[in-house]
Every structure is written in structure tokens, then in C-alpha cells.
Design a protein around this motif. Structure first.
Motif, PDB file in Angstrom:
ATOM      1  N   GLU A   1       0.617   9.861 -14.224  1.00 14.67           N
ATOM      2  CA  GLU A   1       0.049  11.065 -13.292  1.00 14.67           C
ATOM      3  C   GLU A   1      -1.146  10.687 -12.604  1.00 14.67           C
ATOM      4  OE1 GLU A   1      -1.055  14.358 -16.060  1.00 14.67           O
ATOM      5  OE2 GLU A   1       0.874  15.265 -16.080  1.00 14.67           O
ATOM      6  N   ARG A   2      -1.849   9.568 -12.830  1.00 17.54           N
ATOM      7  CA  ARG A   2      -2.934   8.883 -12.213  1.00 17.54           C
ATOM      8  C   ARG A   2      -2.688   7.785 -11.322  1.00 17.54           C
ATOM      9  NH1 ARG A   2      -7.485   8.511 -16.880  1.00 17.54           N
ATOM     10  NH2 ARG A   2      -7.624  10.855 -17.346  1.00 17.54           N
ATOM     11  N   GLY A   3      -1.252   7.808 -11.002  1.00 21.86           N
ATOM     12  CA  GLY A   3      -0.940   6.489 -10.175  1.00 21.86           C
ATOM     13  C   GLY A   3      -1.021   5.264 -10.535  1.00 21.86           C
ATOM     14  N   ARG A   4      -1.412   5.096 -11.813  1.00 22.41           N
ATOM     15  CA  ARG A   4      -1.797   3.595 -12.337  1.00 22.41           C
ATOM     16  C   ARG A   4      -0.316   2.884 -12.795  1.00 22.41           C
ATOM     17  NH1 ARG A   4      -5.413   4.278 -17.136  1.00 22.41           N
ATOM     18  NH2 ARG A   4      -4.810   2.240 -17.173  1.00 22.41           N
ATOM     19  N   VAL A   5       0.781   3.585 -12.703  1.00 23.09           N
ATOM     20  CA  VAL A   5       1.965   3.164 -12.877  1.00 23.09           C
ATOM     21  C   VAL A   5       2.902   3.372 -11.537  1.00 23.09           C
ATOM     22  CG1 VAL A   5       4.032   2.779 -14.179  1.00 23.09           C
ATOM     23  CG2 VAL A   5       2.042   3.256 -15.376  1.00 23.09           C
ATOM     24  N   PRO A   6       2.733   2.732 -10.395  1.00 25.28           N
ATOM     25  CA  PRO A   6       3.276   3.175  -9.094  1.00 25.28           C
ATOM     26  C   PRO A   6       4.780   3.314  -8.971  1.00 25.28           C
ATOM     27  CG  PRO A   6       2.136   1.115  -8.855  1.00 25.28           C
ATOM     28  CD  PRO A   6       1.830   1.508 -10.309  1.00 25.28           C
ATOM     29  N   THR A   7       5.345   2.431  -9.942  1.00 27.03           N
ATOM     30  CA  THR A   7       6.804   2.284  -9.962  1.00 27.03           C
ATOM     31  C   THR A   7       7.578   2.637 -11.442  1.00 27.03           C
ATOM     32  OG1 THR A   7       6.944  -0.029 -10.111  1.00 27.03           O
ATOM     33  CG2 THR A   7       6.972   0.948  -7.964  1.00 27.03           C
ATOM     34  N   PRO A   8       7.362   3.881 -11.899  1.00 23.65           N
ATOM     35  CA  PRO A   8       7.722   4.050 -13.199  1.00 23.65           C
ATOM     36  C   PRO A   8       9.301   4.079 -13.538  1.00 23.65           C
ATOM     37  CG  PRO A   8       7.005   5.910 -12.184  1.00 23.65           C
ATOM     38  CD  PRO A   8       6.780   5.132 -11.295  1.00 23.65           C
ATOM     39  N   ALA A   9       9.772   3.760 -14.515  1.00 20.78           N
ATOM     40  CA  ALA A   9      11.248   3.567 -14.723  1.00 20.78           C
ATOM     41  C   ALA A   9      11.827   4.958 -14.140  1.00 20.78           C
ATOM     42  CB  ALA A   9      11.740   3.116 -16.200  1.00 20.78           C
ATOM     43  N   PHE A  10      13.084   4.933 -13.794  1.00 26.88           N
ATOM     44  CA  PHE A  10      13.771   6.129 -13.358  1.00 26.88           C
ATOM     45  C   PHE A  10      13.961   7.100 -14.719  1.00 26.88           C
ATOM     46  CE2 PHE A  10      17.935   8.486 -13.624  1.00 26.88           C
ATOM     47  CZ  PHE A  10      17.573   9.311 -12.289  1.00 26.88           C
TER      48      PHE A  10
ATOM     49  N   GLN B   1       0.918  -1.056   0.177  1.00 24.07           N
ATOM     50  CA  GLN B   1      -0.070  -0.111  -0.207  1.00 24.07           C
ATOM     51  C   GLN B   1       0.909   1.155   0.103  1.00 24.07           C
ATOM     52  OE1 GLN B   1      -3.521   0.256  -0.218  1.00 24.07           O
ATOM     53  NE2 GLN B   1      -3.102   2.348  -0.711  1.00 24.07           N
ATOM     54  N   ASP B   2       1.942   1.472   0.571  1.00 24.29           N
ATOM     55  CA  ASP B   2       2.845   2.557   0.745  1.00 24.29           C
ATOM     56  C   ASP B   2       3.465   2.669  -0.598  1.00 24.29           C
ATOM     57  OD1 ASP B   2       2.610   2.782   3.540  1.00 24.29           O
ATOM     58  OD2 ASP B   2       4.596   1.763   3.856  1.00 24.29           O
ATOM     59  N   GLU B   3       3.793   1.417  -1.509  1.00 24.25           N
ATOM     60  CA  GLU B   3       4.349   1.725  -2.823  1.00 24.25           C
ATOM     61  C   GLU B   3       3.256   2.130  -3.619  1.00 24.25           C
ATOM     62  OE1 GLU B   3       7.696  -1.612  -3.238  1.00 24.25           O
ATOM     63  OE2 GLU B   3       5.431  -2.353  -3.277  1.00 24.25           O
ATOM     64  N   ARG B   4       2.024   1.955  -3.515  1.00 22.35           N
ATOM     65  CA  ARG B   4       0.679   2.644  -4.153  1.00 22.35           C
ATOM     66  C   ARG B   4       0.597   3.907  -3.906  1.00 22.35           C
ATOM     67  NH1 ARG B   4      -1.110  -2.727  -3.221  1.00 22.35           N
ATOM     68  NH2 ARG B   4      -2.329  -2.070  -1.682  1.00 22.35           N
ATOM     69  N   ASP B   5       0.765   4.151  -2.545  1.00 22.75           N
ATOM     70  CA  ASP B   5       0.616   5.491  -2.118  1.00 22.75           C
ATOM     71  C   ASP B   5       1.539   6.502  -2.651  1.00 22.75           C
ATOM     72  OD1 ASP B   5      -1.693   4.885  -0.897  1.00 22.75           O
ATOM     73  OD2 ASP B   5      -0.872   4.754   1.075  1.00 22.75           O
ATOM     74  N   ARG B   6       2.972   6.088  -2.665  1.00 19.71           N
ATOM     75  CA  ARG B   6       3.825   6.790  -3.306  1.00 19.71           C
ATOM     76  C   ARG B   6       3.763   7.108  -4.897  1.00 19.71           C
ATOM     77  NH1 ARG B   6       9.816   5.858  -1.333  1.00 19.71           N
ATOM     78  NH2 ARG B   6       9.617   4.035  -2.992  1.00 19.71           N
ATOM     79  N   GLY B   7       3.271   6.082  -5.400  1.00 21.05           N
ATOM     80  CA  GLY B   7       3.354   6.257  -6.759  1.00 21.05           C
ATOM     81  C   GLY B   7       1.912   7.318  -7.226  1.00 21.05           C
TER      82      GLY B   7
END
Length: 88
Positions: free
Chosen positions: A48-57, A8-14
Motif C-alpha cells: 500500500e505504501r509503494g515499498r514493494v513496487p512489483t508485488p507478485a501477481f 522511476q516509472d516502475e516505482r511510480d506505478r508501484g
């Protein structure tokens, strides 16, 4: 290869990251920013919508560069404070 589920933390940060990038984009169109970053509009929309919570650097770096946002500022604003630590 099976990817482990995100916490959940990773999703929230995304979602936080996406909101920061969206706010930095301001009045500029998604099309213009995506073109400047060299990514698709759909990729920008998902981030922008948080649907990719861990995008590439390099994707994040390209978007930040396109909207004039320094990576160190983005990191500082998207990293939650340590538990028990006060923020300025």
C-alpha cells in the motif's frame, strides 16, 4: 542473483497500485484484509505504501479479491496511458 534497479516509472506505478489498493480497502482494517488475502499485515502495508513496487501477481490478486476489486479494473486504473493518447 542481482536484480536490476527499477526505473522511476516502475516505482511510480508501484505507488499508484498501492494507493488504489489502499483506497479499495476503505474503512476495513489492514488486519482484516491481510487475513482475508492470506498475507501478512506487513506485506500489505509495504504494498500500500509503494515499498514493494512489483508485488507478485497472486499477492495482488489475493488483495484485490479481499477488497472486492476486479483485476481488470485494477489493471485499467494502474496502467498509464500511452504517450499522445487521450483517455476517456
Amino acid at each position: 542473483m542481482v536484480r536490476p534497479p527499477l526505473s522511476q516509472d516502475e516505482r511510480d506505478r508501484g505507488e499508484l497500485l498501492g494507493g488504489l489498493l489502499r483506497a479499495a480497502r476503505a474503512e476495513r482494517s489492514m488486519v482484516a484484509v491481510a487475513a482475508a488475502a492470506g498475507i501478512s499485515v506487513e506485506t500489505l502495508r509495504k504494498i500500500e505504501r509503494g515499498r514493494v513496487p512489483t508485488p507478485a501477481f497472486f499477492t495482488v490478486a489475493a488483495i484485490a479479491g479481499a477488497v472486492g476489486l476486479a483485476l481488470d479494473d485494477l489493471l485499467a486504473r494502474s496502467t498509464p496511458p500511452e504517450p499522445g493518447r487521450l483517455t476517456a
